[in-house]
Motif scaffolding. Structure first.
Motif, PDB file in Angstrom:
ATOM      1  N   LEU A 110       0.822  -1.210   0.000  1.00 33.72           N
ATOM      2  CA  LEU A 110       0.000   0.000   0.000  1.00 33.72           C
ATOM      3  C   LEU A 110       0.857   1.262   0.000  1.00 33.72           C
ATOM      4  O   LEU A 110       0.491   2.268  -0.608  1.00 33.72           O
ATOM      5  CB  LEU A 110      -0.966  -0.023   1.184  1.00 33.72           C
ATOM      6  CG  LEU A 110      -2.002  -1.149   1.108  1.00 33.72           C
ATOM      7  CD1 LEU A 110      -2.788  -1.241   2.402  1.00 33.72           C
ATOM      8  CD2 LEU A 110      -2.912  -0.986  -0.086  1.00 33.72           C
ATOM      9  N   ILE A 113       1.765   1.941  -3.502  1.00 33.23           N
ATOM     10  CA  ILE A 113       0.726   2.681  -4.231  1.00 33.23           C
ATOM     11  C   ILE A 113       0.790   4.162  -3.856  1.00 33.23           C
ATOM     12  O   ILE A 113       0.711   5.042  -4.721  1.00 33.23           O
ATOM     13  CB  ILE A 113      -0.662   2.075  -3.948  1.00 33.23           C
ATOM     14  CG1 ILE A 113      -0.732   0.656  -4.518  1.00 33.23           C
ATOM     15  CG2 ILE A 113      -1.772   2.963  -4.536  1.00 33.23           C
ATOM     16  CD1 ILE A 113      -1.950  -0.127  -4.096  1.00 33.23           C
ATOM     17  N   GLY A 116       3.565   5.612  -5.631  1.00 34.04           N
ATOM     18  CA  GLY A 116       3.188   5.836  -7.033  1.00 34.04           C
ATOM     19  C   GLY A 116       2.445   7.150  -7.213  1.00 34.04           C
ATOM     20  O   GLY A 116       2.655   7.863  -8.205  1.00 34.04           O
ATOM     21  N   SER A 156      -6.528   3.065   3.536  1.00 35.30           N
ATOM     22  CA  SER A 156      -6.174   1.676   3.236  1.00 35.30           C
ATOM     23  C   SER A 156      -5.592   0.948   4.448  1.00 35.30           C
ATOM     24  O   SER A 156      -5.862  -0.238   4.635  1.00 35.30           O
ATOM     25  CB  SER A 156      -5.211   1.601   2.053  1.00 35.30           C
ATOM     26  OG  SER A 156      -3.979   2.220   2.349  1.00 35.30           O
TER      27      SER A 156
END
Length: 173
Positions: A110, A113, A116, A156
């Motif tokens: 996570l 991400i 990213g 998340s």
């Protein structure tokens, strides 16, 4: 004889739904504040590593000056270890434990991400808008990218990495 004991103050009880909403909101705010504190420490670690790799050297040129995406990746990996520890031991300590290997792996995925998101902001700023330098790189990666990535991470982590304890189902008859 006079009764000198102080009178117990009666506080009105909130209706059940309102009480649950208040408790849930209060709990979410406390959790978010702890998350922000741990994240702040991780941010400092990230910022120091990122800027050292880009700008710490002769004439303000660091070892990864021409590779800001690699510098950001390395900085996030360093900060991730710090933030996992803080979040597990403090922010989400009251939540279910689902195993160190599972949590740590999912936390890193996570964070990947979230990284990213920050890299997309940095890459867009540097390679699409043509903005570079300490101010532009830090605003793109450590303000815009970090803010968007942090919102994703908080949601998340609460959902998948450190889930709430399962509520026992009530029997209906």
């Amino acid at each position: 004889m006079l009764d000198t004991a102080p009178q117990k103050r009666r506080t009105p009880r909130l209706p059940g739904a309102v009480s649950r909403l208040w408790y849930g909101l209060h709990h979410l705010i406390r959790e978010a504040a702890k998350f922000a504190t741990v994240g702040g420490i991780g941010f400092v670690v990230d910022l120091i590593i990122f800027n050292a790799l880009l700008f710490w050297g002769d004439d303000g040129i660091g070892p990864l000056h021409d590779s800001p995406l690699w510098a950001k990746t390395i900085a996030v990996v360093g900060a991730t270890s710090v933030t996992y520890t803080g979040n597990r031991l403090w922010t989400f300590r009251h939540r279910a434990r689902t195993g160190l290997a599972r949590e740590y792996t999912l936390f890193f995925v996570l964070n990947g991400i979230g990284l990213g998101i920050a890299l997309a902001c940095l890459g867009f700023s540097r390679y699409v808008l043509g903005l570079s330098g300490p101010l532009a790189d830090n605003i793109a990666a450590n303000v815009v990218g970090l803010l968007l990535g942090t919102l994703f991470r908080f949601w998340s982590y609460r959902t998948w990495v450190f889930p709430a304890h399962a509520q026992p189902q009530q029997q209906t008859t």
